[in-house]
Design a protein around this motif. Structure first.
Motif, short mmCIF file in Angstrom:
data_model
loop_
_atom_site.label_atom_id
_atom_site.label_comp_id
_atom_site.label_asym_id
_atom_site.label_seq_id
_atom_site.Cartn_x
_atom_site.Cartn_y
_atom_site.Cartn_z
N VAL A 1 0.84 -1.19 0.00
CA VAL A 1 0.00 0.00 0.00
C VAL A 1 0.88 1.25 0.00
N ALA A 2 0.48 2.23 -0.80
CA ALA A 2 1.18 3.52 -0.75
C ALA A 2 0.19 4.59 -0.34
N VAL A 3 0.68 5.57 0.39
CA VAL A 3 -0.17 6.70 0.76
C VAL A 3 0.54 7.96 0.30
N ILE A 4 -0.17 8.84 -0.42
CA ILE A 4 0.47 10.11 -0.75
C ILE A 4 -0.14 11.20 0.12
N VAL A 5 0.75 11.97 0.72
CA VAL A 5 0.30 12.95 1.71
C VAL A 5 0.88 14.33 1.39
N LYS A 6 0.39 15.33 2.13
CA LYS A 6 0.86 16.69 1.88
C LYS A 6 1.05 17.44 3.19
N LEU A 7 2.13 18.20 3.24
CA LEU A 7 2.37 19.07 4.38
C LEU A 7 1.58 20.36 4.15
N GLU A 8 0.79 20.73 5.15
CA GLU A 8 -0.07 21.91 4.97
C GLU A 8 0.05 22.86 6.14
N PRO A 9 -0.35 24.12 5.93
CA PRO A 9 -0.32 25.05 7.06
C PRO A 9 -1.32 24.62 8.12
N ASP A 10 -0.95 24.85 9.38
CA ASP A 10 -1.85 24.54 10.47
C ASP A 10 -2.74 25.77 10.71
N PHE A 11 -4.01 25.62 10.36
CA PHE A 11 -4.89 26.79 10.43
C PHE A 11 -5.47 27.03 11.83
N SER A 12 -5.05 26.24 12.81
CA SER A 12 -5.67 26.40 14.12
C SER A 12 -5.14 27.64 14.84
N GLU A 13 -5.94 28.12 15.79
CA GLU A 13 -5.60 29.35 16.50
C GLU A 13 -4.30 29.17 17.27
N GLY A 14 -3.49 30.22 17.25
CA GLY A 14 -2.22 30.16 17.97
C GLY A 14 -1.10 29.67 17.08
N ALA B 1 -5.01 3.42 5.27
CA ALA B 1 -3.86 2.52 5.13
C ALA B 1 -3.69 1.70 6.41
N PHE B 2 -3.92 2.36 7.55
CA PHE B 2 -3.81 1.67 8.83
C PHE B 2 -4.79 0.48 8.89
N TYR B 3 -5.96 0.72 8.36
CA TYR B 3 -6.98 -0.34 8.32
C TYR B 3 -6.44 -1.54 7.53
N VAL C 1 4.73 5.62 2.75
CA VAL C 1 4.11 6.93 2.65
C VAL C 1 5.03 7.83 1.84
N ALA C 2 4.44 8.60 0.92
CA ALA C 2 5.27 9.46 0.08
C ALA C 2 4.73 10.87 0.05
N THR C 3 5.65 11.82 -0.08
CA THR C 3 5.24 13.20 -0.28
C THR C 3 6.28 13.92 -1.12
N MET C 4 5.83 14.95 -1.82
CA MET C 4 6.78 15.81 -2.53
C MET C 4 6.77 17.16 -1.84
N GLY C 5 7.94 17.72 -1.63
CA GLY C 5 7.99 19.02 -0.98
C GLY C 5 9.39 19.34 -0.49
N PRO C 6 9.55 20.48 0.18
CA PRO C 6 10.85 20.85 0.73
C PRO C 6 11.25 19.89 1.84
N PRO C 7 12.54 19.87 2.23
CA PRO C 7 12.99 18.89 3.23
C PRO C 7 12.15 18.88 4.51
N MET C 8 11.60 20.05 4.88
CA MET C 8 10.81 20.06 6.12
C MET C 8 9.54 19.21 6.01
N SER C 9 9.21 18.76 4.81
CA SER C 9 8.01 17.91 4.65
C SER C 9 8.13 16.60 5.39
N GLU C 10 9.32 16.31 5.88
CA GLU C 10 9.48 15.08 6.66
C GLU C 10 8.58 15.10 7.90
N ILE C 11 8.18 16.29 8.35
CA ILE C 11 7.23 16.38 9.48
C ILE C 11 5.96 15.63 9.11
#
Lengths: 298, 639
Positions: free
Chosen positions: A5-18, A48-50, A61-71
């Protein structure tokens, strides 16, 4: 019978307060805003966990992005107990539109075929979220599926596998004759690409599967503490990508102009009521009573 | 259908102890908890004891979890000072009862149940997984039935007839497919649904219950130590009676945690029903006591934003001030805690303690000078909570089982209430080990012994805690009298004076105790647990002998609505409580006695709005009361 199984994910801004920060002109300040695994991506990880708990899937799990995308990858691992994490990062990947992104993901997923264990006939299921939350880019998934030649199923709310016949049965939400939320059940041979509906929740309906899930959750915790040892980095060379097909040069999309959405004119006046002030409550109650009287309700 | 040997229902301290012990003895057990996480539904007044009993052995926390419990210290503070305060207005008469606290005990520590049970769960889960068991959260058991209801457990001339005997239970939950189990340990608390479902016992009546209401208050670690005159490894517990009880039978408590304080009241539900007082008012009356005020007060910043600024400017300012206040709070948490200080200096964030102090001062100055923030003397509440507590001497189950379902702890009504002595956690954990041991024997007998309940019941009756719930311990009374002997009693009136003098005589006291125990000491409860003992005498004590405490501090005590709005809920659309008798007097009183005001009267009928419910069980007796479905309802962060 193994399942990959592969999962493609994305690093996104955290829109929560604070955590969110804005520029003076009201646009998002990306540098100051914290980032995290996108909400839709975490739904894909749950799916995927299921597969891991019920079918013993091997998860990448795979993602494309800057090195900080490892988060994002480490957060994804904590949800789905992933066995390997793939980060596609290269300066020339920058400013990619969805098509150029799909090109990178395609090559990446094809690479997984070669790199994973021997008795491996490729990735059987690719999971993605519904869309990103920082842009209307729900097409990355379908484009990746198209490039790979996988059948694509969107808005999936449930799925089960028959590993022996390598068939997936899935339920997805469709709109029929203007009616929302009609559930369509589909059977398809593997491999498939599945984009999860945001409402998806893995259904562990037996006590033993719930018990098993807790064991995998604990495993995931252990893995995440040392997630870098599961992390593999790829650039355009190691993915054997043509620089012309990725990043800005591989993106046919042209952004002509970005218009800020004008603020709507307020046509109602709100009054703030302090719940601790008895008089204010009394006033508002009276107003409601008067309104009720006007509309003939008792 | 899936099949398991042992299911434990309820992930409180007792359920977890049962899981840990069964697993440690090498058998598989699965614990089911309805809360989203372990510990999220648990509330305690306070103290977990480790006992060294004279009349038989008990299973203490360190016996169950080993040395690790003492090393990792998932508790708050070891209580080394135990003081009873009689109050009347600004007068307080304090009596040192540390000898009562120390009576037959190895130690007693203050606890916050979310933290404690999370730690227990970690240990129990690890052990259980080795045996293929574990903990499953977010699952609510809604029904239990026997596989073959027509095959009751029958004894054939004293021996089991195993050929006709089918003991397997079918467990139905809101979340999972049905499964089978061969034995159940019901550890689902004082409002046990399992007990009601099986009609194993009547629902507890108000006479058998106390209502406890608590707030957790924030106070930096070393400030606590200075205020209460205790060392870093010590803790203080204060009990209160007198006018703070607003004429109710019961009393107040205040326990020091590591860097917070638990404060609240425990009052007899019958007394509350007779003369209803809002539960939060009972807490407030304690907080307003001058002695308590001096103990819990702290420096609190108050945001002040000019109203004439534009909305956007106001928001911006508010964000900045909040951030500064947060920094100030965090720095104080570091500065006043030796462990945190050491850690922060070790990781190089600060060079010295002075530097932290400087940073606190500059942050404070910025807040005052740049942002017009005021610092006032007040106190900070972290969490409001409530639960009902079973009074074991009135309600413990005589036979704590039903067929092959064993009840432990609160679910079996087992709590010790003897004047200033309140114990529940250690009793539940001891029960749990007894249940675990019974279960192990049962498994060795191929899960067929129909006597399982009786074997467990015998073990429970051998427990010294059961004896405590049935009889007055003459040694305990002696220690108690010795502690109060130091007070000059001449002023208390001839009658009281005479009584205490008589009881101080060894011969007379022992004679009285043995007579009372013979007759049954529950018959004397109306005398012992009376307004006279709980209210009148303490007020008299305080007035005659108390010291006057002057305080000019005025607290801004939060309204109930503010307290509720701070709580965390996972809302369920369906109400877990159904009002079945909307017009009876009991329900009308619930409009006052519900700690979160869920009840109101509409057209002479009592109606419920369940959203704010904190699942205390005060209204349980006369309603259809269930726990919310899995993951739903209140989530206590402290407990």
């Amino acid at each position: 019978m193994s399942l990959n199984v592969a999962v493609i994910v994305k690093l996104e801004p955290d829109f929560s307060e604070g955590n969110i920060s804005y520029n003076a002109d009201g646009t998002l300040n990306r540098a100051e805003t914290k980032s995290k695994l996108g909400a839709h991506s975490s739904v894909a990880c749950l799916a995927a966990f299921y597969a891991k708990v019920n079918y013993g899937a091997n998860i990448s799990v795979a993602t494309m992005g800057p090195p900080m995308s490892e988060i994002a990858l480490s957060e994804a691992q904590s949800i789905c107990d992933a066995d390997s994490l793939h980060l596609y990062t290269d300066r020339i990947f920058a400013s990619a539109d969805t098509l150029a992104t799909a090109e990178v993901l395609k090559k990446g997923i094809q690479k997984m075929k070669e790199n994973e264990n021997e008795n491996n006939n490729g990735i059987d299921i690719i999971f993605s979220g519904h869309r990103a939350s920082d842009g209307e880019t729900g097409q990355t998934g379908p484009q990746t599926a198209w490039k790979l030649g996988y059948p694509f199923f969107g808005n999936v709310i449930d799925y089960h596998l028959n590993l022996k016949d390598r068939v997936v049965t899935l339920k997805r939400l469709v709109v029929l004759n203007g009616m929302d939320n009609i559930i369509e059940e589909i059977e398809s041979p593997l491999p498939v690409f599945i984009a999860l509906d945001p409402s998806y929740k893995p259904s562990f309906t037996t006590l033993s599967s719930r018990l098993k899930a807790t064991i995998f959750e604990k495993n995931a915790e252990k893995k995440v503490a040392n997630f870098k040892s599961y992390l593999k980095m790829f650039d355009h060379n190691s993915l054997e990508l043509d620089p012309k097909e990725v990043g800005l040069s591989g993106s046919p999309t042209i952004v002509y102009k970005v218009e800020r959405i004008p603020k709507g004119k307020m046509n109602r006046k709100a009054e703030i009521i302090d719940g601790r002030d008895r008089n204010q409550i009394k006033n508002i109650a009276e107003k409601i009573l008067i309104l009720n009287g006007q509309y003939g309700r008792s | 259908m899936e099949d398991f040997d042992v299911i434990i229902i309820g992930g409180g301290s007792a359920g977890l102890a049962a899981l840990k012990h069964i697993s440690a003895l090498g058998k598989q057990a699965i614990l089911i908890e309805s809360g989203k996480e372990i510990g999220s539904k648990n509330v305690s007044g306070g103290i977990l004891y480790s006992k060294n009993k004279e009349y038989g052995q008990v299973h203490n926390v360190e016996d169950i979890y080993g040395q690790k419990f003492l090393e990792e210290e998932p508790y708050e503070r070891r209580i080394t000072k135990y003081i009873l305060n009689a109050t009347s207005k600004d007068k307080v008469c304090s009596i040192d009862l540390t000898s009562i606290h120390d009576f037959q005990s190895n130690f007693g520590c203050s606890v916050l149940l979310n933290k404690l049970n999370t730690w227990f769960a970690k240990e129990a889960q690890e052990e259980a997984q080795k045996q293929g068991g574990g903990i499953v959260t977010g699952v609510h058991v809604k029904n239990i039935k026997w596989n073959n209801e027509n095959t009751p457990i029958e004894l054939d001339g004293g021996k089991q007839n195993s050929s006709t005997y089918d003991n397997s239970l079918i467990v139905e939950t809101d979340e999972l497919e049905e499964f089978r189990s061969r034995a159940i340990i019901a550890a689902d608390g004082v409002n046990s649904e399992i007990a009601s479902l099986l009609r194993a016992r009547e629902k507890f009546s108000p006479d058998q219950l106390y209502q406890g209401v608590k707030v957790v208050i924030k106070l930096p670690e070393e400030i606590i130590e200075k205020r209460f005159e205790i060392g870093p490894d010590e803790g203080a517990a204060h009990l209160f009676s007198g006018d703070i009880s607003l004429n109710q039978v019961g009393g107040g408590f205040l326990y020091t945690n590591r860097d917070s304080i638990s404060i609240g009241g425990v009052y007899h539900l019958s007394s509350l029903l007779e003369n209803p007082v809002e539960p939060d008012q009972l807490v407030n009356s304690l907080i307003n006591n001058p002695l308590v005020k001096d103990l819990i007060q702290d420096e609190v910043p108050i945001k002040n934003i000019e109203k004439n600024l534009s909305k956007e400017e106001q928001t911006k300012k508010s964000f900045t001030i909040s951030k500064l206040i947060r920094t100030w709070n965090e720095l104080r948490e570091i500065y006043y805690s030796p462990k945190n200080r050491e850690k922060t200096i070790a990781n190089g964030k600060f060079k010295s303690i002075e530097e932290i102090k400087d940073k606190i001062n500059t942050t404070r100055r910025r807040l005052v000078e740049e942002f017009n923030t005021k610092f006032v003397t007040n106190y900070v509440e972290l969490e409001y909570s409530a639960k009902v507590v079973p009074d074991g001497k009135r309600c413990m189950m005589n036979k704590p089982y039903y067929k092959n379902v064993l009840f432990v702890g609160d679910a079996a009504g087992r709590g010790i209430f003897l004047g200033p002595r309140i114990e529940g956690l250690n009793v539940g954990m001891d029960d749990a080990v007894r249940a675990a041991k019974t279960i192990i024997k049962y498994i060795k007998n191929n899960l067929t012994d129909p006597n399982i309940g009786e074997i467990y019941s015998q073990s429970i009756h051998e427990s010294p805690y059961t004896r405590d719930m049935k009889k007055i311990d003459k040694d305990y009374l002696k220690v108690l009298l010795k502690a109060v002997k130091k007070i000059p009693l001449e002023d208390l009136g001839a009658k009281n004076n005479f009584l205490i003098r008589c009881m101080s005589n060894d011969f007379l006291r022992n004679f009285a105790v043995s007579t009372i125990n013979k007759v049954g000491f529950y018959k004397f409860l109306s005398f012992v647990e009376s307004p006279k003992i709980y209210i009148d005498i303490p007020i008299l004590l305080a007035e005659k002998l108390g010291r006057k405490i002057n305080t000019s501090t005025k607290f801004d005590i939060p309204e109930l609505s503010e307290r509720i709005s701070k709580l965390k809920y996972y809302e369920d659309n369906n109400s877990h409580i159904i009002v079945t008798k909307p017009q009876i007097e009991f329900m009308k009183k619930m409009t006052v006695l519900c700690p979160t005001k869920c009840y109101s009267i509409e057209d002479q009928n009592v109606v419920i709005q369940h959203e704010g419910c904190i699942e205390c069980g005060t209204c349980s007796k006369e309603t259809s009361w269930k726990h919310p479905r899995g993951e739903k309802g209140i989530f206590f962060k402290y407990g």
